[in-house]
Design a protein around this motif. Sequence first.
Motif, PDB file in Angstrom:
ATOM      1  N   ASP A 130       7.844   0.859  -6.415  1.00 43.51           N
ATOM      2  CA  ASP A 130       8.346   1.733  -7.144  1.00 43.51           C
ATOM      3  C   ASP A 130       8.993   3.179  -6.529  1.00 43.51           C
ATOM      4  O   ASP A 130       9.052   4.105  -6.844  1.00 43.51           O
TER       5      ASP A 130
ATOM      6  N   ASP B 112       2.535  -7.467 -10.521  1.00 39.96           N
ATOM      7  CA  ASP B 112       3.259  -6.189 -10.118  1.00 39.96           C
ATOM      8  C   ASP B 112       4.335  -5.888 -11.216  1.00 39.96           C
ATOM      9  O   ASP B 112       4.641  -4.674 -11.417  1.00 39.96           O
TER      10      ASP B 112
ATOM     11  N   ARG C   4       1.058 -12.313  -7.473  1.00 40.67           N
ATOM     12  CA  ARG C   4       0.922 -10.766  -7.358  1.00 40.67           C
ATOM     13  C   ARG C   4       2.354 -10.127  -7.665  1.00 40.67           C
ATOM     14  O   ARG C   4       2.198  -9.329  -8.220  1.00 40.67           O
TER      15      ARG C   4
ATOM     16  N   ARG D  25       2.854  -5.204 -15.103  1.00 31.96           N
ATOM     17  CA  ARG D  25       1.699  -3.878 -15.143  1.00 31.96           C
ATOM     18  C   ARG D  25       2.455  -2.908 -16.266  1.00 31.96           C
ATOM     19  O   ARG D  25       3.597  -2.543 -15.885  1.00 31.96           O
TER      20      ARG D  25
ATOM     21  N   ARG E 273      -3.146  -1.118   0.045  1.00 33.57           N
ATOM     22  CA  ARG E 273      -4.158  -2.161   0.731  1.00 33.57           C
ATOM     23  C   ARG E 273      -5.309  -1.439   1.317  1.00 33.57           C
ATOM     24  O   ARG E 273      -6.587  -1.941   1.273  1.00 33.57           O
TER      25      ARG E 273
ATOM     26  N   ARG F 171      -2.080   5.412  -9.233  1.00 30.74           N
ATOM     27  CA  ARG F 171      -0.623   5.258  -8.863  1.00 30.74           C
ATOM     28  C   ARG F 171      -0.136   6.779  -8.902  1.00 30.74           C
ATOM     29  O   ARG F 171       0.563   7.093  -7.960  1.00 30.74           O
TER      30      ARG F 171
HETATM   31  O1  C5P Z   1       4.167  -4.053  -0.054  1.00 26.68           O
HETATM   32  P1  C5P Z   1       2.598  -5.076   0.165  1.00 26.68           P
HETATM   33  O2  C5P Z   1       3.120  -6.449  -0.309  1.00 26.68           O
HETATM   34  O3  C5P Z   1       2.031  -4.747   1.395  1.00 26.68           O
HETATM   35  O4  C5P Z   1       2.123  -4.579  -1.147  1.00 26.68           O
HETATM   36  C1  C5P Z   1       0.856  -4.698  -1.548  1.00 26.68           C
HETATM   37  C2  C5P Z   1       0.619  -4.562  -3.005  1.00 26.68           C
HETATM   38  O5  C5P Z   1       0.447  -3.298  -3.286  1.00 26.68           O
HETATM   39  C3  C5P Z   1       1.736  -5.110  -3.999  1.00 26.68           C
HETATM   40  O6  C5P Z   1       1.626  -6.221  -4.019  1.00 26.68           O
HETATM   41  C4  C5P Z   1       1.622  -4.094  -5.140  1.00 26.68           C
HETATM   42  O7  C5P Z   1       0.389  -4.564  -5.964  1.00 26.68           O
HETATM   43  C5  C5P Z   1       0.948  -2.716  -4.423  1.00 26.68           C
HETATM   44  N1  C5P Z   1       2.203  -1.758  -4.128  1.00 26.68           N
HETATM   45  C6  C5P Z   1       2.496  -1.076  -5.463  1.00 26.68           C
HETATM   46  N2  C5P Z   1       3.654  -0.177  -5.379  1.00 26.68           N
HETATM   47  C7  C5P Z   1       4.038   0.214  -4.069  1.00 26.68           C
HETATM   48  C8  C5P Z   1       3.858  -0.644  -3.172  1.00 26.68           C
HETATM   49  C9  C5P Z   1       2.749  -1.672  -3.189  1.00 26.68           C
HETATM   50  O8  C5P Z   1       1.969  -1.230  -6.478  1.00 26.68           O
HETATM   51  N3  C5P Z   1       4.976   1.235  -3.926  1.00 26.68           N
END
Ligand code: C5P
Length: 222
Positions: free
Chosen positions: A130, A183, A179, A186, A39, A108
């Motif tokens: 992940d 997620d 979302r 991908r 974020r 990532r």
């Molecule tokens: O946990 P939260 O909803 O705040 O995460 C926001 C976004 O960050 C997720 O929707 C995802 O796209 C990404 N995210 C991710 N891998 C993580 C944590 C978050 O891809 N380990």
Amino acid sequence: NHNLAIAIDGPAAAGKSTVAKRVAAKLSYIYIDTGAMYRALTLKALRENISLENESTVYDILKNTTILLKQNKDSQSVLLDDQDVTEEIRSQQVTNNVSVVAKHGAVREEMVKRQQDLAAKRGVVMDGRDIGTHVIPDAEVKIFLIASVDERAERRHKENIEKGYNSNLEQLKDEIRKRDQIDSEREVSPLLKAEDAIEIDTTSLSIEQVAERILQVVLDCK
Ligand code: C5P
């Protein structure tokens, strides 16, 4: 040595952070919110007005960015290049764009490296998408939290109203679905339950009950 790594993954708004914080407090572990890191990067990219679809530009920004998760007495703050962005990273604009930023492989890879450094000493509860599959594949405890879209949207809706924010239930459902879709679909480390993760459906459970179950898993593992 009783310092374990606890990985908590699951779809958007499944209650991961609330539960993770509670479990961390009970065990005197450090809580690490990896979503906050994606974020914060998204906020910076939005401020700089770049195309979020452009992997190398987003990655260049990340390389020159420090993101600090600061543990206060009863709360956590997120510092983006030393600026407190704790509130701002929860905005609609960030929420609606973060999954695009988080799908880039180069981004990532760098984030996972930073997260692994944070988890190196164990004694952590880390939540994300992940963690059990890529960030801490050898975590002693892996939890995968799920709940229906309706349930998740309603919880978030209540939370928004309590905080005095504007909130639209149908819009929340759309946002959560979108979302989850990005997620999960991908190419690089999609949202996926690790083979050895314990799945907990939180739909009919309270936060306390979910935290209790996780603490029981931790006890069994010690
Ligand atoms: O946990 P939260 O909803 O705040 O995460 C926001 C976004 O960050 C997720 O929707 C995802 O796209 C990404 N995210 C991710 N891998 C993580 C944590 C978050 O891809 N380990």
